[in-house]
Design an enzyme around this catalytic site. Structure first.
Site, PDB file in Angstrom:
ATOM      1  N   HIS A  60       0.810  -1.176   0.526  1.00 29.13           N
ATOM      2  CA  HIS A  60      -0.019   0.405   0.206  1.00 29.13           C
ATOM      3  C   HIS A  60       0.747   1.721  -0.157  1.00 29.13           C
ATOM      4  CE1 HIS A  60      -3.793  -2.627   0.990  1.00 29.13           C
ATOM      5  NE2 HIS A  60      -2.638  -3.084   1.818  1.00 29.13           N
ATOM      6  N   PHE A  61       0.912   1.684  -0.812  1.00 28.92           N
ATOM      7  CA  PHE A  61       2.599   2.974  -1.305  1.00 28.92           C
ATOM      8  C   PHE A  61       1.222   4.585  -1.495  1.00 28.92           C
ATOM      9  CE2 PHE A  61       5.445   0.380  -3.966  1.00 28.92           C
ATOM     10  CZ  PHE A  61       5.749  -0.167  -2.384  1.00 28.92           C
ATOM     11  N   HIS A 174      -9.092 -10.048   0.539  1.00 28.37           N
ATOM     12  CA  HIS A 174      -8.956  -9.467   2.246  1.00 28.37           C
ATOM     13  C   HIS A 174      -9.852 -10.664   2.645  1.00 28.37           C
ATOM     14  CE1 HIS A 174      -7.192  -7.193   5.767  1.00 28.37           C
ATOM     15  NE2 HIS A 174      -8.809  -7.683   6.197  1.00 28.37           N
ATOM     16  N   HIS A 228      -2.605 -12.081   2.675  1.00 28.07           N
ATOM     17  CA  HIS A 228      -1.700 -13.150   4.408  1.00 28.07           C
ATOM     18  C   HIS A 228      -2.845 -13.174   4.838  1.00 28.07           C
ATOM     19  CE1 HIS A 228      -5.303  -9.355   4.076  1.00 28.07           C
ATOM     20  NE2 HIS A 228      -4.452  -8.671   3.909  1.00 28.07           N
ATOM     21  N   ASP A 298       2.656  -6.761   2.625  1.00 23.20           N
ATOM     22  CA  ASP A 298       1.493  -5.858   3.348  1.00 23.20           C
ATOM     23  C   ASP A 298       1.892  -4.618   3.164  1.00 23.20           C
ATOM     24  OD1 ASP A 298      -1.669  -4.913   3.295  1.00 23.20           O
ATOM     25  OD2 ASP A 298      -1.978  -6.214   5.520  1.00 23.20           O
ATOM     26  N   HIS A 302       1.597   3.786   8.236  1.00 21.57           N
ATOM     27  CA  HIS A 302       1.148   5.149   9.442  1.00 21.57           C
ATOM     28  C   HIS A 302       1.924   6.168   9.259  1.00 21.57           C
ATOM     29  CE1 HIS A 302      -2.218   3.235   7.488  1.00 21.57           C
ATOM     30  NE2 HIS A 302      -2.097   1.938   8.372  1.00 21.57           N
TER      31      HIS A 302
END
Ligand code: DOR
Length: 445
Positions: A60-61, A174, A228, A298, A302
Site C-alpha cells: 500500500h503505497f 482480504h 495475508h 502488505d 502510517h
C-alpha cells in the site's frame, strides 16, 4: 551497455551455481558466460549470492491522496534498498483505484516517480463489475471481503457472486468476516487494549472469510489468491486439487505473535491481526508444504503519530498496518541464517512464485531472456535495523533495534544499478510490469 557479474553464487531456477551472468540492454543475455570476458562493467561478486529481484505482490503505497504517509517515490526508494525490484500495489488510495481511468492515472504517476518496476490492482466495489471486466494492464482484482484501511468493503453475497461470475482477471482478497468482526467489536466496545485487536479480528473471522472466498472461486472456476493468511486453521483450506487457489503469508505473521503486543503495542496492530505462536508455526509449515506459495509484505505505512493514538475497535484510533518493504528480504535472509529455510526457498516464495501467480512476463527468475532485475545479497553481513535509516516516509519499523544477518547490498532494475552499498541512485526509473494472463497462473506454469 553490458554488465558481467562474476564469481557470485547464482540462485538459478533449479540449482545454485557458481556461474557468471551477462546483462545486456536490460535483459539477462547469457549465463555462465565463460566466453564473455569483456563488458562495459565487470562486477566481482566473490562471496555474494545473486538472486532475482523480489516481487512484492501486496503493498500500500498511499499515492494518490494519502501521501503524508508514503508516496510512490519514497516507497520505491525503500524497495530499491530492500532488494524489491517489482511491486504490485493495492487500490485503497484516495481516490480508490476502482476504475480503468484511475488505474491508468496511477500507472502514469508511477512512470514518472518509481525507481523500480510497478503494477497496480484494480479494486472491486459493489457496483463496478463492468470496470473490472474491461481492465487490463493490471495483475488482477482486489476485493476487501473484510473491511480495513479505506472504505472498500464488499461483503454482500450478490456482489461477490457477480464479481466472480462476470470477470476473468485473477482475483485476490482480504479475508476477514465482517459480521464476526462487528459482533466481536461490540463485545469489546470502549477497550483501549491493543491485544483485544486479535480477539476482535479473531481466528474465526479469518477462517470463515477464507472458506467463503475459496467456495466462490471453486463454484465460479475462478483463479483466486488468498492475501495475508494469518491462522494455522486456514492452511488446510488451501489444498487445491483444482489448480485455482494460491496464498500468501507476510513476514509479520510469520515472525510476530500476540505475545509481541506487550513490547510493541499498536506498532504491531494490523489486519488480519497477529495470532498465536502455534499459528506462526502453522504458516511456516504451510510454506514448507507448498500450500502457501508467496511471501509478501502488505507494506502499509502510517505516521508514527497516527500509530501512537490509543487503540480503539472503532475507526478513529490507531490505524492498522506497518511498513516492511525495506526489510522483508533481510528478515527472510536472517531466517535462512537461522536454519529455518533455505535461500532457494526464499527465492521461490519472494521472486518466482509471485511472478507465476500474477503471470508477470520475464520476471522472477535468473534465466536467459528474463529481465535483469537482480540483487546481490551478502549472507554474512550483520546490521541493526534502525528507524532513522529507513527510506520509507513514515521512518519507523517494528523491527527497530533488531540485528539481522543477511542483507541485500546491490540492486539492478532492468539492468540499471539502482542501489549499491547504502547509496540509492534516485535518477533510475523502473518499468510497467506486463501481465500475460493467458498463461493461467501459478499451477499452469
Ligand atoms: O493492516 C492493514 N493495513 N491491513 C490491510 O489490509 C490494509 C492496510 C492499510 O492499507 O493500511
Amino acid at each position: 551497455m553490458k554488465t558481467l557479474i562474476r564469481h557470485a553464487q547464482v540462485v538459478l531456477p533449479h540449482e545454485t551455481a557458481s556461474v557468471s551472468v551477462l546483462v545486456e540492454n536490460g535483459k539477462i543475455a547469457a549465463i555462465d558466460a565463460a566466453a564473455h570476458t569483456t563488458a562495459d562493467e565487470i562486477v566481482d561478486a566473490r562471496g555474494l549470492h545473486l538472486i532475482p529481484g523480489v516481487i512484492d505482490d501486496q503493498v500500500h503505497f498511499r499515492e494518490p491522496g494519502l501521501t503524508h504517509k508514503e508516496d510512490l517515490y519514497t516507497a520505491s526508494r525503500a524497495c530499491a534498498k530492500g532488494g524489491v525490484t517489482t511491486f504490485l500495489e493495492m487500490p485503497n488510495t484516495n481516490p480508490t483505484t476502482t476504475s480503468v481511468a484511475a488505474l491508468h492515472d496511477k500507472l502514469a504517476l508511477a512512470a514518472s516517480k518509481c525507481l523500480v518496476n510497478y503494477g497496480f490492482y484494480i479494486g472491486a466495489t459493489t457496483t463496478n463489475v463492468a470496470e473490472l471486466a474491461h481492465a487490463h494492464r493490471t495483475p488482477g482484482i482486489k476485493i476487501f471481503i473484510g473491511s480495513s484501511t479505506g472504505n472498500m468493503l464488499v461483503d454482500e453475497q450478490a456482489a461477490l457472486e457477480a464479481i466472480f461470475a462476470e470477470t476473468t482477471l485473477p482475483i485476490c482478497a482480504h479475508c476477514e468476516d465482517e459480521t464476526t468482526v462487528r459482533e466481536n467489536s461490540a463485545k469489546f466496545a470502549g477497550t483501549t487494549n491493543v491485544a483485544d485487536h486479535s480477539k476482535i479480528r479473531d481466528h474465526r473471522a479469518a477462517v470463515i472469510a477464507t472458506k467463503r472466498a475459496i467456495d466462490l472461486a471453486h463454484r465460479h472456476n475462478h483463479r483466486f489468491h488468498v492475501l495475508h493468511v494469518s491462522t494455522a486453521d486456514e492452511v488446510p483450506l488451501l489444498a487445491d486439487h483444482r489448480k485455482l487457489i494460491t496464498a500468501e503469508a507476510c513476514p509479520h505473521h510469520l515472525l510476530f505473535s500476540i505475545d509481541d503486543y506487550a513490547r510493541l503495542g499498536t506498532l504491531v496492530q494490523m489486519n488480519p491481526s497477529l495470532k498465536t505462536k502455534d499459528d506462526c508455526r502453522g504458516l511456516w509449515q504451510g510454506l514448507q508444504d507448498g500450500l502457501i506459495q508467496v511471501i509478501a509484505t502488505d507494506h502499509a505505512p502510517h505516521t508514527l503519530e497516527e500509530k501512537q493514538k490509543p487503540y480503539s475497535p472503532d475507526h478513529g484510533g490507531s490505524p492498522s498496518g506497518l511498513p516492511a518493504v525495506e526489510n522483508s528480504l533481510a528478515l527472510m535472509l536472517n531466517e535462512v541464517n537461522q536454519g529455518r529455510c533455505t535461500l532457494q526457498q526464499v527465492v521461490h516464495w519472494m521472486c518466482d512464485a509471485p511472478a507465476r501467480v500474477w503471470d508477470i512476463v520475464d520476471k522472477g527468475r535468473i534465466a536467459v531472456g528474463y529481465d535483469a532485475d537482480l540483487v546481490l545479497v551478502d549472507l554474512q553481513k550483520t546490521a541493526e535495523v534502525r528507524n532513522e535509516t529507513q527510506e520509507t516516509k513514515s521512518r519507523w519499523t517494528p523491527w527497530h533495534g533488531v540485528t539481522l544477518t543477511g542483507w541485500p547490498v546491490r540492486t539492478w532494475v532492468m539492468g540499471q544499478e539502482v542501489f549499491r552499498d547504502g547509496q540509492i541512485h534516485a535518477n533510475i526509473r523502473g518499468s510497467e510490469a506486463r501481465f500475460d494472463h493467458a498463461r493461467g497462473g501459478y499451477w499452469s506454469t
